[in-house]
Scaffold this motif. Structure first.
Motif, PDB file in Angstrom:
ATOM      1  N   TRP A  91      -3.874 -30.265  77.627  1.00 42.53           N
ATOM      2  CA  TRP A  91      -4.229 -29.661  78.735  1.00 42.53           C
ATOM      3  C   TRP A  91      -3.783 -28.111  78.706  1.00 42.53           C
ATOM      4  O   TRP A  91      -2.684 -27.844  78.378  1.00 42.53           O
ATOM      5  CB  TRP A  91      -4.024 -30.329  80.107  1.00 42.53           C
ATOM      6  CG  TRP A  91      -4.780 -31.701  80.153  1.00 42.53           C
ATOM      7  CD1 TRP A  91      -3.757 -32.839  79.672  1.00 42.53           C
ATOM      8  CD2 TRP A  91      -5.772 -32.355  80.069  1.00 42.53           C
ATOM      9  NE1 TRP A  91      -4.736 -34.149  79.647  1.00 42.53           N
ATOM     10  CE2 TRP A  91      -6.057 -33.678  79.947  1.00 42.53           C
ATOM     11  CE3 TRP A  91      -7.041 -31.725  80.303  1.00 42.53           C
ATOM     12  CZ2 TRP A  91      -7.170 -34.522  80.179  1.00 42.53           C
ATOM     13  CZ3 TRP A  91      -8.281 -32.243  80.527  1.00 42.53           C
ATOM     14  CH2 TRP A  91      -8.092 -33.771  80.521  1.00 42.53           C
ATOM     15  N   PRO A  92      -4.522 -27.159  79.599  1.00 41.44           N
ATOM     16  CA  PRO A  92      -4.104 -25.743  79.620  1.00 41.44           C
ATOM     17  C   PRO A  92      -2.987 -25.653  80.265  1.00 41.44           C
ATOM     18  O   PRO A  92      -1.957 -24.562  80.089  1.00 41.44           O
ATOM     19  CB  PRO A  92      -5.277 -25.201  80.381  1.00 41.44           C
ATOM     20  CG  PRO A  92      -6.140 -26.149  81.048  1.00 41.44           C
ATOM     21  CD  PRO A  92      -5.926 -27.522  80.185  1.00 41.44           C
ATOM     22  N   GLY A  93      -2.545 -26.457  81.263  1.00 41.51           N
ATOM     23  CA  GLY A  93      -1.233 -26.092  82.243  1.00 41.51           C
ATOM     24  C   GLY A  93      -0.108 -26.818  81.329  1.00 41.51           C
ATOM     25  O   GLY A  93       1.141 -25.994  81.334  1.00 41.51           O
ATOM     26  N   GLY A  94      -0.034 -27.694  80.282  1.00 41.32           N
ATOM     27  CA  GLY A  94       0.919 -28.091  79.525  1.00 41.32           C
ATOM     28  C   GLY A  94       0.995 -27.048  78.181  1.00 41.32           C
ATOM     29  O   GLY A  94       2.215 -26.921  77.827  1.00 41.32           O
ATOM     30  N   GLN A  95      -0.078 -26.616  77.961  1.00 45.44           N
ATOM     31  CA  GLN A  95       0.063 -25.416  77.020  1.00 45.44           C
ATOM     32  C   GLN A  95       0.756 -24.231  77.400  1.00 45.44           C
ATOM     33  O   GLN A  95       1.756 -23.784  76.681  1.00 45.44           O
ATOM     34  CB  GLN A  95      -1.482 -25.069  76.537  1.00 45.44           C
ATOM     35  CG  GLN A  95      -1.995 -26.051  75.828  1.00 45.44           C
ATOM     36  CD  GLN A  95      -3.282 -25.536  74.968  1.00 45.44           C
ATOM     37  OE1 GLN A  95      -3.365 -24.366  74.437  1.00 45.44           O
ATOM     38  NE2 GLN A  95      -4.455 -26.344  74.780  1.00 45.44           N
ATOM     39  N   ALA A  96       0.438 -23.859  78.749  1.00 48.88           N
ATOM     40  CA  ALA A  96       1.408 -22.697  78.939  1.00 48.88           C
ATOM     41  C   ALA A  96       2.979 -23.067  79.238  1.00 48.88           C
ATOM     42  O   ALA A  96       3.594 -22.188  78.881  1.00 48.88           O
ATOM     43  CB  ALA A  96       0.485 -22.246  80.652  1.00 48.88           C
ATOM     44  N   LEU A  97       3.091 -24.238  79.688  1.00 48.48           N
ATOM     45  CA  LEU A  97       4.423 -24.633  80.019  1.00 48.48           C
ATOM     46  C   LEU A  97       5.061 -24.807  78.812  1.00 48.48           C
ATOM     47  O   LEU A  97       6.340 -24.262  78.803  1.00 48.48           O
ATOM     48  CB  LEU A  97       4.403 -25.952  80.788  1.00 48.48           C
ATOM     49  CG  LEU A  97       5.745 -26.634  81.419  1.00 48.48           C
ATOM     50  CD1 LEU A  97       6.375 -25.583  82.318  1.00 48.48           C
ATOM     51  CD2 LEU A  97       5.474 -27.735  81.891  1.00 48.48           C
ATOM     52  N   SER A  98       4.666 -25.328  77.881  1.00 51.84           N
ATOM     53  CA  SER A  98       5.277 -25.356  76.407  1.00 51.84           C
ATOM     54  C   SER A  98       5.468 -24.012  75.930  1.00 51.84           C
ATOM     55  O   SER A  98       6.584 -23.726  75.316  1.00 51.84           O
ATOM     56  CB  SER A  98       4.397 -26.350  75.518  1.00 51.84           C
ATOM     57  OG  SER A  98       4.167 -27.724  75.885  1.00 51.84           O
ATOM     58  N   ARG A  99       4.378 -23.277  75.754  1.00 53.47           N
ATOM     59  CA  ARG A  99       4.680 -21.839  75.347  1.00 53.47           C
ATOM     60  C   ARG A  99       5.709 -20.976  76.225  1.00 53.47           C
ATOM     61  O   ARG A  99       6.645 -20.414  75.484  1.00 53.47           O
ATOM     62  CB  ARG A  99       3.312 -20.934  75.585  1.00 53.47           C
ATOM     63  CG  ARG A  99       3.295 -19.536  75.157  1.00 53.47           C
ATOM     64  CD  ARG A  99       3.306 -19.471  73.695  1.00 53.47           C
ATOM     65  NE  ARG A  99       4.677 -19.513  73.097  1.00 53.47           N
ATOM     66  CZ  ARG A  99       4.960 -19.906  71.873  1.00 53.47           C
ATOM     67  NH1 ARG A  99       3.892 -20.342  70.989  1.00 53.47           N
ATOM     68  NH2 ARG A  99       6.277 -19.664  71.250  1.00 53.47           N
ATOM     69  N   TYR A 100       6.002 -21.344  77.615  1.00 50.62           N
ATOM     70  CA  TYR A 100       6.974 -20.546  78.340  1.00 50.62           C
ATOM     71  C   TYR A 100       8.151 -21.273  77.695  1.00 50.62           C
ATOM     72  O   TYR A 100       9.142 -20.394  77.499  1.00 50.62           O
ATOM     73  CB  TYR A 100       6.664 -20.792  79.690  1.00 50.62           C
ATOM     74  CG  TYR A 100       7.794 -20.157  80.629  1.00 50.62           C
ATOM     75  CD1 TYR A 100       7.730 -18.786  80.795  1.00 50.62           C
ATOM     76  CD2 TYR A 100       9.145 -20.885  80.716  1.00 50.62           C
ATOM     77  CE1 TYR A 100       8.832 -17.977  81.738  1.00 50.62           C
ATOM     78  CE2 TYR A 100       9.749 -20.458  81.889  1.00 50.62           C
ATOM     79  CZ  TYR A 100       9.855 -19.175  82.004  1.00 50.62           C
ATOM     80  OH  TYR A 100      10.982 -18.481  82.762  1.00 50.62           O
ATOM     81  N   VAL A 101       8.449 -22.462  77.695  1.00 49.20           N
ATOM     82  CA  VAL A 101       9.646 -23.102  77.171  1.00 49.20           C
ATOM     83  C   VAL A 101      10.105 -22.417  75.786  1.00 49.20           C
ATOM     84  O   VAL A 101      11.233 -21.980  75.627  1.00 49.20           O
ATOM     85  CB  VAL A 101       9.557 -24.341  76.978  1.00 49.20           C
ATOM     86  CG1 VAL A 101      10.811 -25.103  76.454  1.00 49.20           C
ATOM     87  CG2 VAL A 101       9.651 -24.909  78.448  1.00 49.20           C
TER      88      VAL A 101
END
Length: 258
Positions: A91-101
């Protein structure tokens, strides 16, 4: 924005039918009792997903997911043997969160981390790659827990502790950091999350990071005014196509009024 943003376009209606049909077809299971349950689930995941991740925001993370070439992308939903496969989509929210981490490893380094609603386990994988001391992946779907373990192994990592009980509303545990992506898709759930996260922060000083592409239930909820935006990412073209043209996804830090 509407609740249709919850599902990639190609399989929206299909996934919505899963739970109803699953409750009507429990006698028609895909897997026999020849293997232990976890091994049967692993076999099913291996046969019905595809190794992917290159076209996501985190191409360095490999995941087993649904793609258009997978059988159940188009298969009759009554043949699906488990609960809704939210774990099979990045999901796009998880993608952004993982990228940020991954871009900010100091956020997780040496920390105890809870990946809440962990799905495919991508955010937990990102935390582990960044040196988290201990990780718990929590998803109420047993299949998601197995998929997370498999995805950790794909990335050369020791699988985390996977819990399938609903932690929302439980006694807060002493996590340094809670990660949650794409969890604000329902107003009642958003309110439960709000209350529980407040309790975690007050009890243990837990830091909370949220990934969301701007769903209506997220933008309209009163928790939104307590969030500080940390980053925004443009979604890859393939992710836009699967999520009704969403162009961006953001990461927020939850800063409640204590």
């Amino acid at each position: 924005m509407t609740t249709r943003l919850l599902m990639p376009r190609s399989c929206t209606q299909y996934v919505k039918l899963f739970y109803k049909l699953f409750t009507q077809t429990q006698g028609h299971r895909y897997l026999s009792n020849v293997y232990p349950p976890a091994e049967r689930i692993r076999k099913f995941i291996t046969e019905n997903t595809e190794l992917t991740g290159e076209q996501s925001l985190t191409p360095e993370i490999r995941l087993r997911l649904f793609t258009p070439s997978c059988r159940f992308w188009r298969e009759r939903p009554e043949l699906w043997p488990f609960d809704d496969p939210y774990w099979a989509i990045y999901w796009p929210g998880g993608q952004a969160l993982s990228r940020y981490v991954l871009d900010n490893p100091e956020v997780c380094r040496g920390q105890t981390v809870l990946d809440l609603g962990s799905g495919c386990g991508a955010s937990a994988i990102a935390a582990k790659l960044c040196g988290a001391a201990h990780i718990v992946a929590n998803d109420i779907d047993t299949v998601a827990a197995v998929a997370t373990q498999m995805n950790f192994e794909l990335n050369g990592l020791e699988p985390p502790a996977c819990l399938t009980e609903n932690m929302i509303g439980s006694e807060p545990e002493a996590f340094n950091l809670i990660l949650l992506g794409d969890m604000f898709y329902d107003e009642a759930l958003a309110t439960d999350l709000h209350n529980w996260l407040d309790s975690c922060i007050r009890t243990h000083g837990t830091k909370v990071l949220i990934g969301d592409p701007g769903r209506a239930q997220f933008e309209s909820h009163h928790i939104r005014r307590l969030l500080h935006q940390l980053a925004q990412f443009e979604l890859p073209e393939s992710v836009r196509e699967e999520n009704y043209g969403l162009t961006c996804s953001s990461v927020w830090c939850y800063c409640p009024e204590l």
